[in-house]
Design an enzyme around this catalytic site. Sequence first.
Site, mmCIF file in Angstrom:
data_model
loop_
_atom_site.group_PDB
_atom_site.id
_atom_site.type_symbol
_atom_site.label_atom_id
_atom_site.label_comp_id
_atom_site.label_asym_id
_atom_site.label_seq_id
_atom_site.Cartn_x
_atom_site.Cartn_y
_atom_site.Cartn_z
ATOM 1 C CG ASN A 73 36.061 33.909 40.349
ATOM 2 O OD1 ASN A 73 37.315 34.377 40.672
ATOM 3 N ND2 ASN A 73 35.545 32.705 40.335
ATOM 4 N NE ARG A 123 28.672 34.417 29.746
ATOM 5 C CZ ARG A 123 29.695 33.999 30.467
ATOM 6 N NH1 ARG A 123 30.253 33.021 30.584
ATOM 7 N NH2 ARG A 123 29.670 35.109 31.642
ATOM 8 C CG ASP A 150 37.470 36.840 32.539
ATOM 9 O OD1 ASP A 150 36.677 36.176 31.881
ATOM 10 O OD2 ASP A 150 37.531 36.977 33.858
HETATM 11 N N1 LIG Z 1 35.155 35.990 35.457
HETATM 12 C C1 LIG Z 1 34.149 35.658 35.839
HETATM 13 O O1 LIG Z 1 33.857 36.450 36.822
HETATM 14 N N2 LIG Z 1 33.157 35.026 35.116
HETATM 15 C C2 LIG Z 1 33.453 34.002 34.095
HETATM 16 C C3 LIG Z 1 34.008 32.672 34.791
HETATM 17 C C4 LIG Z 1 35.095 32.968 35.857
HETATM 18 O O2 LIG Z 1 36.281 33.036 35.435
HETATM 19 O O3 LIG Z 1 34.810 32.670 36.775
HETATM 20 C C5 LIG Z 1 32.027 33.721 33.477
HETATM 21 O O4 LIG Z 1 32.038 32.847 32.485
HETATM 22 O O5 LIG Z 1 31.190 34.658 33.750
#
Ligand SMILES: NC(=O)N[C@@H](CC(=O)O)C(=O)O
Length: 448
Positions: free
Chosen positions: A280, A64, A307
């Site tokens: 996602n 971030r 992720d």
């Molecule tokens: N995995 C997620 O749900 N979010 C990710 C980006 C993404 O892959 O959509 C994010 O940067 O928040």
Amino acid sequence: MSTRYLLRAVAPLGGDAVDVLLADGVIAAIGADASAEAGPDAIEVDGAGLVLLPGLVDLHTHLREPGREDAETVLSGTRAAALGGFTAVHAMANTTPTQDTAGVVEQVWRLGRDAGWVDVRPVGAVSVGLEGEQLAELGAMAGSAARVRVFSDDGKCVHDPVLMRRALEYTKAFDGVVSQHSQEPRLTAGAQMHEGVVSAEIGLAGWPAVAEEAIIARDVLLAEHVGARLHVCHLSTAGSVEIIRWAKSRGIDVTAEVTPHHLMLTDEEARGYDPVFKVNPPLRTAADVEAVRAGLADGTIDIVATDHAPHPREDKDCEWAAAAFGMTGLETALSVVQEAMVDTGRMTWADVARVLSSTPAAIGRVEDQGRPLAVGEPANLTLVDPAARRTVVPEEQGTASANSPFRGRQLPGAVVATFLRGRATVLDGRPQDDPDGSLRAAGREATV
Ligand SMILES: NC(=O)N[C@@H](CC(=O)O)C(=O)O
């Protein structure tokens, strides 16, 4: 002289217990030699019952910074990574500004080096501003001090097939790889969760499996056509596993990752409308969970990647449709893999070392990580207690965000120690900027 550590009677990937000496950044001795060479000043770590893994390597972390330091910083995210047993992470490109130039990736790489918790390998964006129109400076990022080898518009799909083809062609020149977030945008406009029985029953717009599978099918064919390697991010459906299996059987140079949450959770979690489960790609069905577990066990899926997607409270403590996609994962990944794969008898600890360390290091071209346990190798190591049980309390974790889908769950396993080139970043389960745990117990971030 740097601190020496003598790890007593650790189990190296299921073998007989041995002593291991870490000195001067490397594994200095294994077995009887270790105690003989340790010397009086070595710090002894009782390893009885513990498993010694190569330090974990994450191919998919959102740190971030720059831009959303309210969610995470390089410092807090890498400290969380060390607590989760990681010694290297790949920092995703969807920052603000985007990691689409040599300058920004070098900034993130420097922040990681200065923080000192893990090696940070920035991921470069495929397209300028993740907008899917113009290729970013891929070569400049690869040639920068950050030595970018993984490129991704993650969070968004490179949906234009011409742009995807070009990206595959260019990355070949410097041994890079495109890591694709496979999501056909037109099939997922307004989508909130997996499209299926649960979405129909609770009235949230669906994200159909075919939106992922169609892009993966297209991309493996493009990779074959161009002769490039392709990596598939956070694969989540049974159909996607089938496509990867088919592509590998044809000799296409493709690798794939699954997240811990897709190995464990289903779309049933959405019934309570708690946005902590909004992610996602979305949580899928029990049949998909079974398929990704089987795919990971048989090697169709190459790695587990977290992720880790931290979000501040205001982006998650709201109604489902308004909430951000994403969940944290660095500090629960190993435990989830233990519960889903090891404790079910589907994988050994040697397999865990492969899917969470050596293969992600190989895909990211991180040379000194994911190495075998051998004298002279860099001492990037993780010591795990598989018999431990702990309840997840997000506020007590190293990450600056609390959006863990495992809140309140009891998970198996605990990271006892993490070593980065022979230096303990975590010891007795505690980060080494806070050795007695008092700062964390007081609910304060140590240096974050
Ligand atoms: N995995 C997620 O749900 N979010 C990710 C980006 C993404 O892959 O959509 C994010 O940067 O928040």
